[in-house]
Design a protein around this motif. Sequence first.
Motif, mmCIF file in Angstrom:
data_model
loop_
_atom_site.group_PDB
_atom_site.id
_atom_site.type_symbol
_atom_site.label_atom_id
_atom_site.label_comp_id
_atom_site.label_asym_id
_atom_site.label_seq_id
_atom_site.Cartn_x
_atom_site.Cartn_y
_atom_site.Cartn_z
ATOM 1 N N LEU A 1 0.831 -1.200 0.000
ATOM 2 C CA LEU A 1 0.000 0.000 0.000
ATOM 3 C C LEU A 1 0.871 1.258 0.000
ATOM 4 C CD1 LEU A 1 -2.782 -0.979 2.569
ATOM 5 C CD2 LEU A 1 -3.047 -0.701 0.092
ATOM 6 N N THR A 2 0.410 2.284 -0.713
ATOM 7 C CA THR A 2 1.127 3.556 -0.771
ATOM 8 C C THR A 2 0.177 4.687 -0.388
ATOM 9 O OG1 THR A 2 0.589 4.140 -3.064
ATOM 10 C CG2 THR A 2 2.431 2.622 -2.711
ATOM 11 N N THR A 3 0.747 5.874 -0.266
ATOM 12 C CA THR A 3 -0.078 7.043 0.050
ATOM 13 C C THR A 3 -1.081 7.327 -1.057
ATOM 14 O OG1 THR A 3 1.687 8.433 -0.873
ATOM 15 C CG2 THR A 3 1.656 8.122 1.522
ATOM 16 N N ALA A 4 -0.816 6.843 -2.282
ATOM 17 C CA ALA A 4 -1.751 7.039 -3.390
ATOM 18 C C ALA A 4 -3.034 6.239 -3.199
ATOM 19 C CB ALA A 4 -1.096 6.655 -4.715
ATOM 20 N N ASP A 5 -3.007 5.236 -2.322
ATOM 21 C CA ASP A 5 -4.195 4.423 -2.060
ATOM 22 C C ASP A 5 -5.110 5.055 -1.018
ATOM 23 O OD1 ASP A 5 -3.485 2.237 -3.799
ATOM 24 O OD2 ASP A 5 -1.940 1.716 -2.334
ATOM 25 N N ILE A 6 -4.683 6.176 -0.421
ATOM 26 C CA ILE A 6 -5.461 6.855 0.613
ATOM 27 C C ILE A 6 -5.930 8.200 0.067
ATOM 28 C CG2 ILE A 6 -5.506 7.563 3.023
ATOM 29 C CD1 ILE A 6 -4.777 4.615 2.599
ATOM 30 N N ALA A 7 -7.190 8.513 0.262
ATOM 31 C CA ALA A 7 -7.734 9.773 -0.274
ATOM 32 C C ALA A 7 -8.762 10.352 0.687
ATOM 33 C CB ALA A 7 -8.356 9.547 -1.644
ATOM 34 N N GLU A 8 -8.878 11.663 0.677
ATOM 35 C CA GLU A 8 -9.906 12.376 1.435
ATOM 36 C C GLU A 8 -11.021 12.796 0.479
ATOM 37 O OE1 GLU A 8 -10.113 13.187 4.655
ATOM 38 O OE2 GLU A 8 -8.078 12.875 5.478
ATOM 39 N N HIS A 9 -12.270 12.627 0.919
ATOM 40 C CA HIS A 9 -13.406 13.036 0.095
ATOM 41 C C HIS A 9 -14.513 13.563 1.005
ATOM 42 C CE1 HIS A 9 -16.097 13.174 -3.330
ATOM 43 N NE2 HIS A 9 -17.018 12.525 -2.638
ATOM 44 N N ASP A 10 -14.776 14.860 0.901
ATOM 45 C CA ASP A 10 -15.812 15.511 1.720
ATOM 46 C C ASP A 10 -15.602 15.256 3.211
ATOM 47 O OD1 ASP A 10 -17.012 16.501 -0.553
ATOM 48 O OD2 ASP A 10 -18.452 14.850 -0.711
ATOM 49 N N GLY A 11 -14.338 15.304 3.623
ATOM 50 C CA GLY A 11 -14.030 15.128 5.034
ATOM 51 C C GLY A 11 -13.916 13.692 5.482
ATOM 52 N N ASP A 12 -14.207 12.735 4.601
ATOM 53 C CA ASP A 12 -14.100 11.312 4.941
ATOM 54 C C ASP A 12 -12.820 10.736 4.340
ATOM 55 O OD1 ASP A 12 -16.568 11.309 6.268
ATOM 56 O OD2 ASP A 12 -17.649 10.977 4.382
ATOM 57 N N LEU A 13 -12.234 9.790 5.048
ATOM 58 C CA LEU A 13 -11.026 9.122 4.567
ATOM 59 C C LEU A 13 -11.429 7.844 3.839
ATOM 60 C CD1 LEU A 13 -7.928 9.548 4.728
ATOM 61 C CD2 LEU A 13 -7.910 7.880 6.583
ATOM 62 N N ILE B 1 -9.914 4.382 1.470
ATOM 63 C CA ILE B 1 -8.756 3.559 1.128
ATOM 64 C C ILE B 1 -9.124 2.696 -0.067
ATOM 65 C CG2 ILE B 1 -9.423 1.803 2.859
ATOM 66 C CD1 ILE B 1 -6.396 1.196 3.126
ATOM 67 N N ARG B 2 -8.252 2.703 -1.073
ATOM 68 C CA ARG B 2 -8.531 1.942 -2.293
ATOM 69 C C ARG B 2 -7.922 0.553 -2.161
ATOM 70 N NH1 ARG B 2 -10.451 2.857 -7.142
ATOM 71 N NH2 ARG B 2 -10.488 5.118 -6.889
ATOM 72 N N LEU B 3 -8.783 -0.407 -1.852
ATOM 73 C CA LEU B 3 -8.397 -1.812 -1.812
ATOM 74 C C LEU B 3 -8.990 -2.558 -2.993
ATOM 75 C CD1 LEU B 3 -9.076 -2.324 1.994
ATOM 76 C CD2 LEU B 3 -6.851 -1.963 0.915
ATOM 77 N N GLY B 4 -10.095 -2.018 -3.500
ATOM 78 C CA GLY B 4 -10.786 -2.546 -4.676
ATOM 79 C C GLY B 4 -11.473 -1.387 -5.348
ATOM 80 N N ASP B 5 -12.641 -1.634 -5.918
ATOM 81 C CA ASP B 5 -13.395 -0.574 -6.568
ATOM 82 C C ASP B 5 -14.874 -0.746 -6.220
ATOM 83 O OD1 ASP B 5 -13.827 1.638 -8.167
ATOM 84 O OD2 ASP B 5 -14.157 0.436 -9.967
ATOM 85 N N PRO B 6 -15.498 0.235 -5.594
ATOM 86 C CA PRO B 6 -15.002 1.570 -5.254
ATOM 87 C C PRO B 6 -14.146 1.543 -3.984
ATOM 88 C CG PRO B 6 -17.244 1.325 -4.486
ATOM 89 C CD PRO B 6 -16.919 0.048 -5.217
ATOM 90 N N PRO B 7 -13.474 2.673 -3.670
ATOM 91 C CA PRO B 7 -12.696 2.740 -2.425
ATOM 92 C C PRO B 7 -13.598 2.518 -1.215
ATOM 93 C CG PRO B 7 -12.138 4.550 -3.881
ATOM 94 C CD PRO B 7 -13.336 3.891 -4.486
ATOM 95 N N ALA B 8 -13.013 1.953 -0.162
ATOM 96 C CA ALA B 8 -13.766 1.657 1.057
ATOM 97 C C ALA B 8 -13.604 2.802 2.062
ATOM 98 C CB ALA B 8 -13.276 0.349 1.670
ATOM 99 N N PRO B 9 -14.669 3.141 2.785
ATOM 100 C CA PRO B 9 -14.554 4.188 3.813
ATOM 101 C C PRO B 9 -13.736 3.693 4.998
ATOM 102 C CG PRO B 9 -16.720 3.168 3.869
ATOM 103 C CD PRO B 9 -16.033 2.607 2.671
ATOM 104 N N VAL B 10 -13.038 4.615 5.636
ATOM 105 C CA VAL B 10 -12.221 4.290 6.812
ATOM 106 C C VAL B 10 -12.892 4.890 8.038
ATOM 107 C CG1 VAL B 10 -9.958 4.477 7.894
ATOM 108 C CG2 VAL B 10 -10.140 4.320 5.400
#
Length: 381
Positions: free
Chosen positions: A256-268, A270-279
């Motif tokens: 896993l890299t930092t590219a697999d982690i994203a912020e969206h509307d204040g929520d974190l 993580i891209r493990l598959g598609d779509p990304p899963a909420p943390v």
Amino acid sequence: MEQVLDDGTGVMNLAFAPLAVALAAKQPETVLGWLAKPHIRELLTALATGRLPLTHNGLAEYARPIAARYLRHELMACGILPTVDKHLLDTEQWLHRRLAELFDHPHEPLLRRFGLWHQLPRLRTTAAARPLRATAKPYATQQFTQAQAFLTWLHERRIAPAALTQADLDTWYAGARAHQRHGVHGFVTWAINNGHLPRHLVATRLTFKPCTVITQQRRLALLRRLIADDPADVGTRTAACLLLLYAQPLSRIQHLTTADIAEHDGDLLIRLGDPPAPVPEPFAALLRQLVADAGQPPALLFPGRLAGQPVAYQTLHRRLQKLGFSIKEARISALRQLVLQAPAPVVADALGFHPTTATRQVTNAGGTWSRYAPGDHTPSP
């Protein structure tokens, strides 16, 4: 540094300029300690002067494979050597060494075909699509070793592969241990399909018992402890939470890299598959801390000692084992809880699992999601 990388004319070989820049950015004590080793200086000088080819094959010929392996990754990280999957390289080198040792084995040609025509091409195809898992080399070497043992067994009983009967094959399976039957299955199947063993033979189908699991209460207690105040480092705690929350295998966590982690509307996310899963919180705070510590993106969340490479699988495995729970049981427990809460195909897509893997755990967990028919189930007015 210039003296070690002298091309023989009194100046530094310019091909190694990126390496000199990369080493200058590291801790001076670490670099000086590394360069102080005679065999490291010897290796660098041999490469700089051209006595040893500056290629992957050239490094593979060096007498000290561990030193060459470390330098190989530094050279790949600098762009001096093309990037090649490390597990593929390690497997290739192991296989060529083993074949050299088997030059007088009565079935060496068949073993050579299996290793070079079947195993390596499959690994290369996989490596071209995605990084090989850390288990790729142990799995391949186990297959080859059991194939060698099986052919040795045939030779000792004066049974030619082409004359093998079903009774002979069943006799071997009856006396073999579980890991031997599992290891040889790939070879036997390949040999039958390619006519090296009689095509009418039937390889024994392997069956596996469902894994035992930890309780949901135990899983939640572990998560609370890891997130709150466990003395383990942030990286180890985060890896354990990824396993307990998302049932991720260590071979995927380590890449896993930092590219697999994203912020969206204040929520974190993580891209493990598609779509990304909420943390969920409070794990999100722990993951944000790890991302911040990783440095300039894209960066590995779990870096290893080798340049540009993630932490070694066995190293991560040992760190998690020290936390006091069974890694396999915890991961299967997490997956079973997930497929009880959502349809198996949804879980498989979101977390990067094969649909068969998720569906099998529905059955093992006694769930009913797999029985729902597709379509709109909204009651009619």
